[in-house]
Design a protein around this motif. Structure first.
Motif, PDB file in Angstrom:
ATOM      1  N   GLY A 113      -7.537   0.037  -7.119  1.00  0.00           N
ATOM      2  CA  GLY A 113      -6.751  -1.314  -6.333  1.00  0.00           C
ATOM      3  C   GLY A 113      -5.119  -1.187  -6.978  1.00  0.00           C
ATOM      4  N   GLY A 114      -4.377  -1.667  -6.122  1.00  0.00           N
ATOM      5  CA  GLY A 114      -3.120  -1.618  -6.175  1.00  0.00           C
ATOM      6  C   GLY A 114      -2.337  -2.728  -5.672  1.00  0.00           C
ATOM      7  N   ALA A 115      -1.202  -2.770  -5.444  1.00  0.00           N
ATOM      8  CA  ALA A 115      -0.310  -3.828  -4.907  1.00  0.00           C
ATOM      9  C   ALA A 115      -0.573  -3.974  -3.470  1.00  0.00           C
ATOM     10  CB  ALA A 115       1.315  -3.524  -4.857  1.00  0.00           C
ATOM     11  N   PHE A 116      -0.846  -5.273  -2.963  1.00  0.00           N
ATOM     12  CA  PHE A 116      -1.312  -5.829  -1.835  1.00  0.00           C
ATOM     13  C   PHE A 116      -0.824  -7.396  -1.759  1.00  0.00           C
ATOM     14  CE2 PHE A 116      -4.951  -5.263   1.529  1.00  0.00           C
ATOM     15  CZ  PHE A 116      -4.295  -6.054   2.312  1.00  0.00           C
ATOM     16  N   GLY A 155       0.608  -1.009   0.047  1.00  0.00           N
ATOM     17  CA  GLY A 155      -0.082   0.077   0.044  1.00  0.00           C
ATOM     18  C   GLY A 155       0.942   1.311   0.096  1.00  0.00           C
ATOM     19  N   LYS A 156       1.897   1.171   0.189  1.00  0.00           N
ATOM     20  CA  LYS A 156       2.950   2.238   0.276  1.00  0.00           C
ATOM     21  C   LYS A 156       3.860   2.329  -1.097  1.00  0.00           C
ATOM     22  CE  LYS A 156       2.596   3.268   5.002  1.00  0.00           C
ATOM     23  NZ  LYS A 156       3.025   3.406   6.586  1.00  0.00           N
ATOM     24  N   ALA A 213      -4.590   3.064 -12.811  1.00  0.00           N
ATOM     25  CA  ALA A 213      -4.000   1.876 -13.174  1.00  0.00           C
ATOM     26  C   ALA A 213      -3.309   1.355 -12.072  1.00  0.00           C
ATOM     27  CB  ALA A 213      -3.170   2.052 -14.273  1.00  0.00           C
ATOM     28  N   SER A 214      -2.569   2.257 -11.159  1.00  0.00           N
ATOM     29  CA  SER A 214      -1.585   1.726 -10.357  1.00  0.00           C
ATOM     30  C   SER A 214      -0.800   0.645 -10.768  1.00  0.00           C
ATOM     31  CB  SER A 214      -2.473   1.523  -8.928  1.00  0.00           C
ATOM     32  OG  SER A 214      -1.258   1.116  -7.816  1.00  0.00           O
ATOM     33  N   THR A 217      -4.886   2.810  -2.067  1.00  0.00           N
ATOM     34  CA  THR A 217      -5.153   1.698  -3.095  1.00  0.00           C
ATOM     35  C   THR A 217      -5.404   0.350  -2.045  1.00  0.00           C
ATOM     36  OG1 THR A 217      -2.625   0.808  -3.149  1.00  0.00           O
ATOM     37  CG2 THR A 217      -3.504   2.300  -4.743  1.00  0.00           C
ATOM     38  N   LYS A 218      -6.409  -0.498  -2.598  1.00  0.00           N
ATOM     39  CA  LYS A 218      -6.726  -1.597  -1.941  1.00  0.00           C
ATOM     40  C   LYS A 218      -6.428  -2.983  -2.783  1.00  0.00           C
ATOM     41  CE  LYS A 218      -8.827   1.570   0.253  1.00  0.00           C
ATOM     42  NZ  LYS A 218      -7.981   2.293   1.244  1.00  0.00           N
TER      43      LYS A 218
END
Length: 850
Positions: free
Chosen positions: A504-507, A398-399, A467-468, A433-434
């Motif tokens: 949505g992003g990296a998780f 998330g960072k 996009a992230s 992001t999630k």
């Protein structure tokens, strides 16, 4: 006027204000952390008249006449005991929650120095940890209690620091005692405070703005709009589609979009100024689901349409194999957005440096990603910008994106004064992001003996407004969708779609968390149809060394999936309501993308300094690289200094993502240390003062869709099997997690990663949900469903070491894989319990959620 005793000193306060603000801002007591300011997380715990209580729910008026103690007021004996216990137990990861845990432990000890395990759990009910899974925190508190109770002298722990030794973390002491400096702990003269004005609606036409009244407020230094940006306004990892500030005439795409920034003498003044900015927004109906966004008449969220990326993977002939298979199962699955919930909210401090130069301090997963984004935004040359990482209070992916560091830098650049910007918790929940929500349809087939023959999958991911890393997340969901099994027919169609939801992003798990849930649940159905049990179908099909994975990559000799299955076999069969799941997860970015780890070692004042930009976000990388240098040079960790990421002195080692740093930066560190070792054959440490040695490791892989018969998708894979055991009421009694980690550089760290990942996986499977309706988030930190110590079952971690490769001493990444199998294993356990085959997360009609 309010009077109270703080750490033994009388305090007189004229103003009634939040105790948390008073302690941090007026007294510079930074062991008391601001995690949520909502009374939900426990990072701000203090002792009031002998009892632990959250400072964020107190005021100076409420504590008038009382006695307050923070860690700064502990005796030296107390500090030594807690630092020893939390270090030796391995209780510290990112460290942001730990001072609050220590305060809760102190409150417990004020009642009893012979606490039971249940009493310890209950004492921690007001504290949340997102990293550790609580197991080692509870152990540390038990150790501390015994040390106090028996009046034991704190032992001096001597570690050689060699690979394989359970060495205490190099930063554990300062994190435990609240000495470690996170970004929001920074104090300096002349500091200004920045805040952002965000969109009132998820989707709206931005027609105009009037900042004149806000500019008149005393203490406001500047109000900034998109017109003030000196460089490129759009940001993004791979696709530059995210505006730093929305421009008049554009549409807002989600509630987190920033329209203007205010910088003022205090944060309160800056936030008051937001109320005086007049914004003309024409509300538009948001596009709130991927299926809605995919309709032909759907509004275009971005100029080039609503499809971010489309992946289509084919190997063999799935349709033919399915047609000829004895058993076929098809199910539709649905998984939600989830919140990272790292304990440290996003924060940045930017300080002017010389002529048009800037230093930015922040807690990030890549100082070089921040460097690229900020230098582009401000149109700064390389020598004019420096990014320095402070301690990072959790990340989990998330960072990786810009949150406030780019805005902070912009404000400092324009005002020529130092600026701090820290997101409030609810702002963070809206902005950050999630984990991607996904809808999936999976078809899996096998022969009459349970041997897998083919699979088909359709995956639709909600990328949200931007996009992230939605493209790579979808890729990983697709490349891992067939599971860690030995069969060669698959067709996978994946699509990631823009909506007006939170991006949505990296998780942690990076897409595999979602697709593995579908694959593993389908296997349970197939086993039932064949007439074998879930363990047997996995053992029959488990990938073995020399066999070919569904993506075409040949499993290397270090592959140990079978060993993880064998490790849990007895416990699986010994329990009536046990669910099981197997997964694999890549280490490294892979799929043909250049991926390099870098590290320098330099002799300074007779010590070996380790310099790498690889971020330590709680996973323990700092300790890992120290141990690698100790192993190569056979020197004590006391002769080694780990330096924090800094673009001025540490080489670019890539983002802390994709479970890559132990493998890539670990190997780069080994190479650099070997160069130093070679130099020491002819010279002494003193002779090499000021000399620097660079280590680089490049991971070479093949692109997705490669026409090679056996492409190399990733340099390494970790494998795992987890078992979730329920009692008769459906409560999770125990989780057994067997993980193939290749080689455990630090077994204590690895155990901590497994325990924390299991609890995060249980949350994903049973309790967590980021509720969003009509593109408007409805969740608060206290309603996210994060598991507390009292809800966590027994966790048994099994470390499987088989890899003998030289690469990073055989270590594989373990950060992500730990949270992937837990949810499908829980699904299998509930299927055994009540015969209901659940296809959505979090699982419904369980002990945890109706």
């Amino acid at each position: 006027m309010f009077e109270f005793i703080l750490n033994g000193e009388k305090k007189v306060v004229n103003e009634n204000k939040k105790l948390l603000r008073y302690l941090r801002d007026d007294c510079n007591i930074t062991s008391v952390k601001n995690g949520c300011s909502e009374g939900a997380c426990g990072t701000c715990m203090v002792i009031v008249d002998g009892k632990p209580i959250k400072a964020c729910i107190l005021t100076t008026e409420k504590v008038s006449g009382k006695e307050i103690t923070t860690i700064e007021g502990f005796t030296e004996r107390e500090k030594e005991v807690f630092a020893y216990a939390f270090t030796e137990a391995g209780a510290v990861q990112c460290g942001f929650c730990i001072p609050g845990m220590v305060i809760s432990a102190k409150g417990l000890f004020n009642r009893t120095l012979s606490p039971t395990k249940e009493e310890i759990k209950k004492a921690l009910i007001g504290n949340i940890c997102r990293c550790t899974g609580y197991v080692k925190i509870e152990k540390a508190i038990m150790m501390a209690a015994e040390t106090f109770r028996e009046n034991i002298e704190v032992p001096r722990v001597e570690c050689k620091g060699l690979v394989g030794e359970p060495m205490g973390r190099v930063d554990a002491r300062e994190k435990t005692l609240g000495i470690a400096e996170y970004t929001d702990d920074i104090r300096m003269d002349g500091l200004l405070y920045g805040v952002a004005l965000r969109s009132k609606y998820p989707r709206a036409l931005f027609k105009g703005i009037d900042i004149s009244e806000a500019e008149k407020i005393q203490g406001v230094i500047k109000v900034v709009t998109s017109e003030d940006i000196p460089g490129e306004r759009y940001l993004g990892h791979l696709k530059k589609d995210t505006p730093a500030l929305v421009k008049v005439g554009e549409e807002t795409r989600y509630l987190g979009d920033a329209i203007a920034l205010v910088v003022a003498e205090t944060e309160d003044i800056a936030r008051e100024a937001l109320n005086h900015i007049i914004v003309d927004l024409q509300e538009l109906k948001p596009v709130s689901s991927p299926r809605e966004a995919m309709k032909e008449d759907a509004p275009k969220i971005h100029p080039d349409g609503n499809i971010l990326v489309h992946e289509h993977l084919v190997r063999g002939n799935a349709d033919e194999a399915i047609k000829n298979s004895k058993y076929v199962v098809t199910n539709k699955y649905k998984v939600p957005f989830t919140e990272h919930a790292y304990l440290e909210p996003e924060s940045a401090v930017a300080v002017p440096d010389g002529d048009d130069g800037l230093i930015v301090y922040t807690g990030t997963q890549s100082v070089y990603d921040d460097f690229r984004e900020i230098s582009s935004l401000l149109n700064l040359k390389e020598d004019k910008l420096r990014i320095i990482s402070k301690y990072v209070g959790g990340g989990f992916g998330g960072k990786e994106d810009m949150s406030c560091q780019h805005h902070t830098a912009l404000l400092a650049y324009l005002t020529k004064r130092p600026v701090k910007m820290t997101l409030r918790r609810q702002e963070s929940i809206v902005v950050s992001t999630k984990r991607h929500a996904m809808e999936m349809e999976f078809t899996t087939a096998c022969d009459e003996n349970g041997k897998l023959t083919a699979m088909k999958a359709e995956i639709i991911a909600d990328s949200g407004a931007y996009a992230s890393l939605g493209g790579p997340v979808l890729q990983r969901a697709c490349t891992h969708a067939a599971g860690p099994y030995n069969y060669q027919n698959m067709v996978i169609d994946g699509i990631s779609v823009y909506t007006n939801n939170t991006p949505g992003g990296a998780f942690r798990g990076f897409g595999v968390t979602q697709s593995a849930f579908a694959t593993e649940c389908n296997l349970n159905k197939l086993a039932e149809m064949v007439g074998i049990d879930p363990f047997e179908i996995r053992m029959i099909n488990a990938i073995r060394p020399g066999q070919v994975l569904p993506n075409g990559q040949i499993a290397d000799e270090g592959t140990a999936l079978v060993e993880t299955l064998e490790a849990v076999k007895d416990v699986y069969y010994a329990n009536k309501y046990a669910g099981i799941a197997c997964v694999f997860k890549n280490a490294g970015v892979g799929v043909g993308i250049p991926d390099t780890g870098r590290c320098k070692v330099k002799i300074i004042d007779g010590k070996v300094h380790i310099r790498t930009s690889a971020a330590c976000i709680g996973q323990g990388l700092a300790t890992v690289v120290v141990q690698i240098v100790s192993e190569v040079l056979k020197i004590s960790p006391s002769k080694i200094v780990y330096e924090k990421p800094d673009t001025r002195i540490t080489p670019d080692s890539g983002t802390t993502t994709a479970s890559r740093q132990t493998v890539f930066t670990g190997e780069a560190t080994r190479i650099a240390a070997l160069k130093l070792k070679e130099a020491l054959k002819d010279k002494s440490i003193e002779d090499l003062e000021g000399v620097e040695f660079l280590g680089e490791y490049l991971g070479v892989t093949d692109k997705m869709g490669s026409d090679k018969e056996n492409p190399v998708s990733h340099v390494a894979y970790g494998f795992a099997t987890q078992v979730v055991i329920l009692d008769e009421k459906g409560k999770v009694e125990k989780v057994v997690a067997a993980h193939d980690v290749g080689r455990a550089i630090n077994p204590k760290n690895v155990q901590g990663q497994i325990e924390g990942g299991v609890v995060m996986g249980l949350g994903y499977g049973l309790t967590e949900n980021y509720v969003i309706e009509d593109s408007t988030p409805k969740s608060k930190f206290g309603t996210l469903g994060l598991l507390r110590a009292t809800q966590v079952p027994e966790i048994e971690s099994m470390i499987i070491e088989k890899n003998t490769q030289e690469l990073s001493f055989g270590a594989k990444g373990v950060g992500e894989i730990t949270c992937i199998p837990t949810a499908p294993a829980a699904q299998g356990a509930y299927y055994k319990l009540d015969g209901k085959f659940r296809t959505e997360l979090p699982l419904r009609n369980t002990f945890y959620k109706k």
